[in-house]
Enzyme design. Sequence first.
Site, PDB file in Angstrom:
ATOM      1  N   SER A  79      47.740  45.318 149.701  1.00 51.64           N
ATOM      2  CA  SER A  79      48.475  45.319 148.268  1.00 51.64           C
ATOM      3  C   SER A  79      48.306  46.437 147.783  1.00 51.64           C
ATOM      4  O   SER A  79      49.189  46.482 146.598  1.00 51.64           O
ATOM      5  CB  SER A  79      48.302  44.380 147.255  1.00 51.64           C
ATOM      6  OG  SER A  79      47.309  44.009 147.182  1.00 51.64           O
ATOM      7  N   GLU A  94      38.026  47.144 144.005  1.00 54.01           N
ATOM      8  CA  GLU A  94      36.612  45.973 145.078  1.00 54.01           C
ATOM      9  C   GLU A  94      35.600  45.329 144.170  1.00 54.01           C
ATOM     10  O   GLU A  94      34.853  45.742 144.677  1.00 54.01           O
ATOM     11  CB  GLU A  94      36.406  46.725 146.236  1.00 54.01           C
ATOM     12  CG  GLU A  94      36.296  47.915 147.752  1.00 54.01           C
ATOM     13  CD  GLU A  94      37.852  47.267 148.298  1.00 54.01           C
ATOM     14  OE1 GLU A  94      37.767  46.146 148.250  1.00 54.01           O
ATOM     15  OE2 GLU A  94      38.847  47.519 148.980  1.00 54.01           O
ATOM     16  N   CYS A 148      56.145  36.962 156.822  1.00 53.00           N
ATOM     17  CA  CYS A 148      57.896  36.499 156.441  1.00 53.00           C
ATOM     18  C   CYS A 148      58.058  37.181 155.658  1.00 53.00           C
ATOM     19  O   CYS A 148      56.920  37.655 155.033  1.00 53.00           O
ATOM     20  CB  CYS A 148      57.919  34.876 155.912  1.00 53.00           C
ATOM     21  SG  CYS A 148      56.597  34.728 154.730  1.00 53.00           S
ATOM     22  N   THR A 168      46.121  40.919 147.164  1.00 54.22           N
ATOM     23  CA  THR A 168      45.486  40.909 148.690  1.00 54.22           C
ATOM     24  C   THR A 168      45.533  41.641 149.006  1.00 54.22           C
ATOM     25  O   THR A 168      45.755  43.199 148.665  1.00 54.22           O
ATOM     26  CB  THR A 168      46.867  40.577 149.610  1.00 54.22           C
ATOM     27  OG1 THR A 168      47.775  40.846 149.618  1.00 54.22           O
ATOM     28  CG2 THR A 168      47.661  38.927 148.884  1.00 54.22           C
TER      29      THR A 168
END
Length: 191
Positions: free
Chosen positions: A13, A88, A148, A10
């Site tokens: 990261s 990318e 979280c 993601t």
Amino acid sequence: MAKLFFKYGTVFSAKSLNLIATAHNYETQGKKVLLMIPGMDTRSDGYISTRAGFKMEAEMIQDTSNVLEVFKKHMKQHEKIDCVLVDEVQMMTKEHVNQLREITLTYNTPVICYGLRVSYTLELFEASKQLLALADKLEEIKTVCWYCNSKATHNLKLVDGKPVYEGNPIDIGGLEKYLPVCYKHFAHPLT
Ligand SMILES: [Zn+2]
């Protein structure tokens, strides 16, 4: 035959940091790497840079560029390229991925691609989809959800603090409006 890798993760990261560390390891051993970045990534300016402050020069690949020709040009200059590293990669085209696959096959040079797997619209990027189909090795670069401590699997787009799920999958805006999230918080962000 050299392998084609897809290392996906993601946003946030540390994909570019991972790429630069790999390039550094090759160069420490006196080996030659070729770095590529899509020209569409207007933040790049011919460099791969990280949030941690490292940067390395890279060949900019435009939509119409032939990656195989770029590789051959560098082979002429350096005689040997030990590894190709692409940042990318989700902003590249399906054809670019086919050309990267050809490099591993014809020149026996490993190619390691870093990028996002899925867009904020829950679509596989064209290049990422092709890599999932063609790569020898898939590796997830992990980070935790913004809200979280679960593993982040998705990219949440926020505009003025509100989640956005529709639009052009390749959005060239600043990355600061994207967050790494687990699926629960992708569907129900704590905004
Ligand atoms: Zn979460």
